[in-house]
Design a protein around this motif. Structure first.
Motif, mmCIF file in Angstrom:
data_model
loop_
_atom_site.group_PDB
_atom_site.id
_atom_site.type_symbol
_atom_site.label_atom_id
_atom_site.label_comp_id
_atom_site.label_asym_id
_atom_site.label_seq_id
_atom_site.Cartn_x
_atom_site.Cartn_y
_atom_site.Cartn_z
ATOM 1 N N LEU A 26 0.828 -1.212 0.000
ATOM 2 C CA LEU A 26 0.000 0.000 0.000
ATOM 3 C C LEU A 26 0.864 1.266 0.000
ATOM 4 N N ASP A 27 1.944 1.261 0.792
ATOM 5 C CA ASP A 27 2.865 2.403 0.793
ATOM 6 C C ASP A 27 3.483 2.596 -0.587
ATOM 7 N N LEU A 28 3.907 1.496 -1.164
ATOM 8 C CA LEU A 28 4.518 1.536 -2.491
ATOM 9 C C LEU A 28 3.544 2.093 -3.520
ATOM 10 N N ARG A 29 2.320 1.608 -3.490
ATOM 11 C CA ARG A 29 1.304 2.076 -4.442
ATOM 12 C C ARG A 29 1.024 3.564 -4.269
ATOM 13 N N GLU A 30 0.862 3.992 -3.019
ATOM 14 C CA GLU A 30 0.569 5.405 -2.771
ATOM 15 C C GLU A 30 1.701 6.304 -3.274
ATOM 16 N N CYS A 31 2.928 5.928 -2.965
ATOM 17 C CA CYS A 31 4.072 6.747 -3.415
ATOM 18 C C CYS A 31 4.175 6.762 -4.937
ATOM 19 N N ALA A 32 3.990 5.617 -5.566
ATOM 20 C CA ALA A 32 4.088 5.548 -7.027
ATOM 21 C C ALA A 32 2.957 6.321 -7.692
ATOM 22 N N MET A 33 1.755 6.189 -7.166
ATOM 23 C CA MET A 33 0.609 6.859 -7.775
ATOM 24 C C MET A 33 0.713 8.380 -7.658
ATOM 25 N N ASN A 34 1.253 8.856 -6.540
ATOM 26 C CA ASN A 34 1.369 10.296 -6.311
ATOM 27 C C ASN A 34 2.724 10.848 -6.732
ATOM 28 N N LYS A 35 3.592 9.971 -7.235
ATOM 29 C CA LYS A 35 4.951 10.347 -7.626
ATOM 30 C C LYS A 35 5.665 11.088 -6.505
ATOM 31 N N THR A 36 5.598 10.506 -5.306
ATOM 32 C CA THR A 36 6.287 11.046 -4.144
ATOM 33 C C THR A 36 7.228 9.984 -3.599
ATOM 34 N N ARG A 37 8.228 10.412 -2.896
ATOM 35 C CA ARG A 37 9.147 9.546 -2.168
ATOM 36 C C ARG A 37 9.685 8.376 -3.007
ATOM 37 N N PRO A 38 10.374 8.660 -4.085
ATOM 38 C CA PRO A 38 10.902 7.573 -4.915
ATOM 39 C C PRO A 38 11.867 6.665 -4.162
ATOM 40 N N GLY A 39 12.604 7.221 -3.223
ATOM 41 C CA GLY A 39 13.499 6.392 -2.410
ATOM 42 C C GLY A 39 12.735 5.399 -1.564
ATOM 43 N N HIS A 40 11.558 5.797 -1.109
ATOM 44 C CA HIS A 40 10.723 4.883 -0.326
ATOM 45 C C HIS A 40 10.210 3.743 -1.213
ATOM 46 N N CYS A 41 9.914 4.039 -2.462
ATOM 47 C CA CYS A 41 9.507 2.989 -3.400
ATOM 48 C C CYS A 41 10.613 1.953 -3.548
ATOM 49 N N VAL A 42 11.838 2.423 -3.667
ATOM 50 C CA VAL A 42 12.975 1.506 -3.792
ATOM 51 C C VAL A 42 13.132 0.700 -2.501
ATOM 52 N N ALA A 43 12.987 1.355 -1.354
ATOM 53 C CA ALA A 43 13.079 0.652 -0.069
ATOM 54 C C ALA A 43 11.981 -0.407 0.050
ATOM 55 N N CYS A 44 10.785 -0.088 -0.407
ATOM 56 C CA CYS A 44 9.681 -1.059 -0.380
ATOM 57 C C CYS A 44 10.003 -2.276 -1.247
#
Length: 128
Positions: A26-44
């Motif tokens: 869910l965190d990954l989806r939210e960040c990807a959909m809103n194009k926020t926190r790309p580093g968090h996407c990688v961490a996920c």
């Protein structure tokens, strides 16, 4: 093309296999959909990879491909002047710390910038 159309088909098949990591998905989806926190996407991605049983690792390939297509690494000097951008490459990356250390070492060994301080960060790729 909206990011929703490209990301949902990538993440949806992971829901059952990674049901214990629902918060991460869910965190990954939210960040990807809103194009926020790309580093968090990688961490996920690395969290999912570490939680995956060996037979489930292959299911992460579409996610890895998506991340590599949409996120890049950017280098800035101490004054926040853009130096360069280079591709995210998660192939054969064991964990986030190892990946970051390997990327920093590669950058240090293969670049000749005069700035005493170089910062690396993740960002979403700019639209062409």
């Amino acid at each position: 093309m909206q990011i929703t159309h490209t990301f949902d088909p990538v993440i949806a098949p992971l829901a059952e296999t990674f049901r214990r990591q629902a918060d991460t998905l869910l965190d990954l989806r939210e960040c990807a959909m809103n194009k926020t926190r790309p580093g968090h996407c990688v961490a996920c991605y690395f969290e999912l990879q570490s939680a995956a049983a060996e037979r489930a690792i292959a299911k992460l390939c579409p996610l890895r491909n998506w991340l590599e297509s949409h996120i890049e690494i950017v280098a800035f000097d101490g004054e926040r002047c853009h130096l360069e951008a280079f591709p995210l490459n998660l192939f054969d990356a064991g964990d986030l710390e190892t990946y970051c250390r390997r990327t920093m070492a590669e950058f240090h060994e293969n670049r000749a910038y005069t700035s005493p301080r170089i910062n690396l960060t993740f960002r979403y790729k700019q639209a062409a």
